[in-house]
Every structure is written in structure tokens, then in C-alpha cells.
Write a protein that holds these residues in place. Structure first.
Motif, short mmCIF file in Angstrom:
data_model
loop_
_atom_site.label_atom_id
_atom_site.label_comp_id
_atom_site.label_asym_id
_atom_site.label_seq_id
_atom_site.Cartn_x
_atom_site.Cartn_y
_atom_site.Cartn_z
N LEU A 107 42.43 30.46 47.31
CA LEU A 107 43.34 31.40 46.68
C LEU A 107 43.02 31.57 45.19
CD1 LEU A 107 45.74 33.28 46.87
CD2 LEU A 107 47.23 31.31 46.49
N TRP A 108 42.69 30.48 44.50
CA TRP A 108 42.37 30.58 43.07
C TRP A 108 41.16 31.46 42.84
CZ3 TRP A 108 37.81 28.75 40.91
CH2 TRP A 108 37.03 27.91 41.72
N LYS A 109 40.19 31.44 43.75
CA LYS A 109 39.02 32.30 43.60
C LYS A 109 39.40 33.77 43.75
CE LYS A 109 35.59 29.00 45.24
NZ LYS A 109 34.58 28.72 46.27
N ILE A 110 40.27 34.06 44.68
CA ILE A 110 40.75 35.43 44.88
C ILE A 110 41.51 35.90 43.65
CG2 ILE A 110 42.31 36.90 46.24
CD1 ILE A 110 41.52 35.09 48.67
N GLU A 111 42.37 35.02 43.11
CA GLU A 111 43.13 35.37 41.90
C GLU A 111 42.20 35.66 40.72
OE1 GLU A 111 47.20 32.76 42.72
OE2 GLU A 111 45.67 31.98 41.38
N ILE A 112 41.17 34.83 40.56
CA ILE A 112 40.23 35.02 39.45
C ILE A 112 39.40 36.28 39.67
CG2 ILE A 112 38.19 34.08 38.30
CD1 ILE A 112 39.51 31.31 38.61
N ARG A 113 38.94 36.49 40.89
CA ARG A 113 38.19 37.71 41.18
C ARG A 113 39.04 38.94 40.86
NH1 ARG A 113 38.06 38.60 46.85
NH2 ARG A 113 39.91 39.76 46.32
N ASP A 114 40.31 38.89 41.23
CA ASP A 114 41.21 40.01 40.94
C ASP A 114 41.41 40.18 39.43
OD1 ASP A 114 41.40 40.48 43.65
OD2 ASP A 114 43.44 39.69 43.84
N LEU A 159 38.26 30.82 32.10
CA LEU A 159 39.60 31.38 32.25
C LEU A 159 40.63 30.27 32.33
CD1 LEU A 159 37.50 33.39 33.96
CD2 LEU A 159 39.61 34.63 34.19
N VAL A 160 41.83 30.59 31.87
CA VAL A 160 42.96 29.67 31.96
C VAL A 160 44.11 30.42 32.62
CG1 VAL A 160 42.33 28.20 30.02
CG2 VAL A 160 43.73 30.22 29.63
N LYS A 161 44.92 29.68 33.34
CA LYS A 161 46.07 30.28 34.02
C LYS A 161 47.30 30.02 33.17
CE LYS A 161 47.88 30.85 38.65
NZ LYS A 161 47.77 30.39 40.05
N LEU A 201 29.60 37.19 41.61
CA LEU A 201 30.57 36.27 41.01
C LEU A 201 30.40 34.86 41.58
CD1 LEU A 201 31.97 39.14 40.51
CD2 LEU A 201 34.04 37.81 40.27
N GLU A 202 30.33 33.88 40.68
CA GLU A 202 30.23 32.46 41.05
C GLU A 202 31.36 31.73 40.33
OE1 GLU A 202 26.39 31.19 39.75
OE2 GLU A 202 25.34 32.60 41.04
N PHE A 203 32.09 30.90 41.07
CA PHE A 203 33.27 30.24 40.54
C PHE A 203 33.11 28.72 40.49
CE2 PHE A 203 34.37 33.94 43.09
CZ PHE A 203 35.14 34.69 42.22
N VAL A 204 33.64 28.12 39.42
CA VAL A 204 33.71 26.66 39.32
C VAL A 204 35.10 26.34 38.80
CG1 VAL A 204 32.83 24.61 38.16
CG2 VAL A 204 31.25 26.44 38.81
N ALA A 216 39.13 27.49 34.93
CA ALA A 216 37.97 27.75 35.77
C ALA A 216 36.89 28.45 34.96
CB ALA A 216 38.36 28.60 36.97
N ARG A 217 35.68 28.39 35.48
CA ARG A 217 34.56 29.10 34.86
C ARG A 217 34.01 30.06 35.92
NH1 ARG A 217 31.83 25.11 32.66
NH2 ARG A 217 30.89 24.49 34.62
#
Length: 166
Positions: A45-52, A142-144, A109-112, A119-120
């Protein structure tokens, strides 16, 4: 919650809905698969949120909506190469408003995940406007904040100049 934060949160919710509607209209299986994947695996879910969030940022940039574009940045954002955030914001506003039009394409897009709210992401961004085009490999942290992912830092890893459009 400040007025600015409320407006940004509402915008992000609306942008997320528009992105979901657009994705659904363009490719129903992909949108359904993403929703099913998130339901089956809350880790994603966090990846989807960041992608969005990144898609919303790019959309605000391409739409030349400078206020919405700047709201994607964390209040603690420190821009590279500028003496102050205000100086950077003025430069960004000018670069968003001046071109007749802007085209942005994201890919790879690549997520860490660094922490629960940090996240980066790395990706390629193809940018074009009349008289200029490039393909840039970007890295963002990014920060939430209050449920919304925002850009804390941004770095161009590689910039390749392309043939400028007419």
C-alpha cells in the motif's frame, strides 16, 4: 491542521481519485490488479501511495499549477543550489509558468522503504517544452506527514539532453 495542509490533503485525495479513474478508464485490468494486490498485501500500500504522490506531483507540474506543485514538497525541503526555499520557489514558479506547454512522462519507479513514514524513490522523468527536452534519472526522499507523502529531498542523478521539440 493548517489551512494549507487541509487544502493539500483534499487535493491529494481528489488527485488520487482522478488518477484511479484515469487508470481505470485506460486500463481496467491494471487498476483492478493494483487494488487486489494492495488488499492482499498491505505492505504494498505504501508503494501505491508514493506512486500516486509522484504521479500527482508530475501532473501538477505538467498542468503548470505552481501552487499545487509546490504543495507536494515537505515544509523542511532544502533545495540544492539555492540560498533559500523562497528563492527556489520563485524559480520553480517561473519555470512552470513560462512555457507554452510542458509534457512529463514517468517510468521505472523503484521504491525503498526507509522507515514507517520515510521512503526513497528513483525513476526516470522525460521532460519537454518548446525548445528544450531532457530525460532525467531522479532520486527523491519522501516523508509521510498527516497521511500525505511529500518530497523531503530531490536529486538529479543523471540528466540527458534530448532533441528539442519544434
Amino acid at each position: 491542521m493548517t489551512q494549507r495542509r487541509r487544502i493539500f490533503t483534499v487535493y491529494c485525495l481528489l488527485a488520487g481519485c482522478l488518477i484511479a479513474i484515469s487508470a481505470s478508464a485506460q486500463n481496467l485490468p491494471d487498476a483492478a490488479n493494483a487494488a487486489q494486490s494492495a488488499a492482499e498485501n498491505p505492505e504494498s500500500l505504501w508503494k501505491i501511495e508514493i506512486r500516486d504522490a509522484i504521479t500527482s506531483w508530475a501532473s501538477a507540474w505538467q498542468s503548470q499549477m505552481d501552487d499545487l506543485y509546490l504543495l507536494h514538497y515537505d515544509p523542511a525541503f532544502e533545495p540544492e543550489g539555492f540560498a533559500s526555499v523562497e528563492q527556489w520557489q520563485a524559480a520553480r514558479r517561473s519555470r512552470l509558468q513560462d512555457p507554452e506547454h510542458i509534457d512529463i512522462t514517468l517510468r521505472g519507479l523503484e521504491f525503498v522503504r526507509l522507515e514507517e513514514t520515510e521512503a526513497r524513490v528513483r525513476f526516470w522523468l522525460k521532460y519537454s517544452r518548446p525548445g528544450y527536452a531532457d530525460d532525467t534519472h531522479k532520486e527523491m526522499q519522501l516523508v509521510k506527514n498527516s497521511g500525505v507523502w511529500q518530497i523531503r529531498s530531490e536529486h538529479n542523478v543523471q540528466v540527458m539532453r534530448l532533441a528539442a521539440p519544434g
